[in-house]
Write an enzyme that holds these catalytic residues in place. Sequence first.
Site, PDB file in Angstrom:
ATOM      1  N   GLU A  11       0.879  -1.177   0.083  1.00  0.00           N
ATOM      2  CA  GLU A  11      -0.162  -0.239  -0.057  1.00  0.00           C
ATOM      3  C   GLU A  11       0.862   1.248  -0.060  1.00  0.00           C
ATOM      4  O   GLU A  11       0.583   2.359   0.695  1.00  0.00           O
ATOM      5  CB  GLU A  11      -1.105  -0.018   1.228  1.00  0.00           C
ATOM      6  N   GLU A  34      -5.392  -7.918  -0.556  1.00  0.00           N
ATOM      7  CA  GLU A  34      -6.255  -8.040   0.307  1.00  0.00           C
ATOM      8  C   GLU A  34      -7.713  -7.863  -0.023  1.00  0.00           C
ATOM      9  O   GLU A  34      -7.843  -6.792  -0.967  1.00  0.00           O
ATOM     10  CB  GLU A  34      -5.754  -6.775   1.152  1.00  0.00           C
TER      11      GLU A  34
HETATM   12  O1  AHR Z   1      -5.284  -6.127   6.456  1.00  0.00           O
HETATM   13  C1  AHR Z   1      -5.263  -4.836   7.574  1.00  0.00           C
HETATM   14  C2  AHR Z   1      -4.633  -3.658   6.856  1.00  0.00           C
HETATM   15  O2  AHR Z   1      -5.453  -3.434   5.542  1.00  0.00           O
HETATM   16  C3  AHR Z   1      -3.086  -3.968   6.005  1.00  0.00           C
HETATM   17  O3  AHR Z   1      -2.159  -3.939   7.102  1.00  0.00           O
HETATM   18  C4  AHR Z   1      -3.048  -2.841   5.220  1.00  0.00           C
HETATM   19  O4  AHR Z   1      -2.253  -3.391   4.246  1.00  0.00           O
HETATM   20  C5  AHR Z   1      -4.550  -2.427   4.828  1.00  0.00           C
HETATM   21  O5  AHR Z   1      -4.743  -1.244   4.832  1.00  0.00           O
END
Ligand code: AHR
Length: 499
Positions: free
Chosen positions: A172, A295
């Site tokens: 990210e 994610e």
């Molecule tokens: O999954 C939780 C968080 O969400 C992770 O650490 C991050 O990459 C995202 O913002």
Amino acid sequence: MKAVLKVDPTQQISKIDERIYGSFIEQLGRAVYEGIYQPGQATADENGLRKDVIEAVKKLNVPIVRYPGGNFVSQYKWEDGIGPKDARPKRLDLAWRTIETNQFGLHEFMNWAKKVGTQADMAVNLGTRGIMSAANLVEYCNFPKGSYWSDLRRQNGQETPFAIKTWCLGNEMDGPWEIGQKTAYEYGHLANEAAKAMRAVDDSIELVACGSSSMDNPTFGDWEKTVLDQCYDNVDYLSLHRYYGFYGDDDPNELDNYLGKNIDLDEFIKGVVAICDAVKARKRTKKTINLSLDEWNVWYHSNDQDAKTKPWQQAPHLLEDIYNFEDALLVGSLLITLLKNSDRVKIACLAQLVNVIAPIMTNDQGVWFQSIFYPYMQVSNYGKGIALTPEVEVPTYKTREFDAVPYLDSIATYDKTQNELTIFCENKHQTDSISFQTLLRDFDVENVIEATQFYGYDVKADNRDGKMKLQPLTATTEPHKVMATLQPLSWNMIRVRVR
Ligand code: AHR
């Protein structure tokens, strides 16, 4: 209401890369500590790995697990987590403002992954660190022997290389919350240089560059283009992240709209694919960049609680969303959306796996399964082989955000090795059942192997009492047809043997 799904063995979306059923363990909250690792807990083995969690994860058949973050990785020094445990430093984790003891690190994770039967999707820190720490980690993990880092791995008890194939180039990096956030150009350039060094150590690895952490980020689109302009030739995948929930002014009783949010994921995926292909065309290259949705999940229930959590605790309860039945329905249709895009999405990680926005929860006594466990478990175990193009006849409904949400989400997968066709289907109608038919053009149905339905719960009910169960579904067949009545608000799976 009636709905028809037509499938044909020649109409294929893609062979499914089973890594789309991956998940994620971040050194965050109780995912590691009190989650997969808890020395002294009744089921813990000699290394402190909880056997009850290992068994639960095995049920999910998770092919790849991303580690160690997440936001955590952007300030992590991987060397802190290797070597004798009593010499490992306690650090401030600046991402989540907790204390990281480093009692769990690379070797412990790889040992756990082996026991669970999964592979690692290893993330390197491109937030506060850079090219050489990433290349050194590849050398430590994948180089056979005879160099500083590979010999240190051997000295630390692992003679053969870990042979990690899939690597994430940071996390990210577009996000203002990320430690070491970069502009798209800065990140794209760094990712390219890190990729060159990592590949110089091991040219068999696959690399994922960071795309946007949300489609809502103002940089979405420009970020992808600029990053790929810099690193296209040296990476294999571009990531995207997406979480759902009732955010801001969303009305938590707007179920019709909530269940349509898989349309947003579909648009996000198709948007990123379009940008990748535009860069491809401009570069006049034959190489295609595929996607890693590394994610995705529902994440909103725990936000208020987390805002009140005191900083600098070890393994505090963070991001412990308790999922309800409507979340399971949304996760089911997000999984169908992933399968529909399996021609370009080759890796995806349900974020996360244990305790932190997770299908599996632990307490000192044992484990319990959240509502979202069930659709994920079924798709990861049976969504194998080829995703068949779904030709669907079904009415749609309009919501605040979406013009046409089909009442039925459905897809079939065909596993030639087992002569098995699996149909996943979800009825989003709140009151009406659907009389559902799958027409199997050139398939002959032999018999139903298994048919289940997940329904009948209050949409706001969760599974803390352990009452949620998959129930049998009556599915009937004719030589080229499978039929079932799908209950209102239900997730269903029908497995049939075909010729
Ligand atoms: O999954 C939780 C968080 O969400 C992770 O650490 C991050 O990459 C995202 O913002």
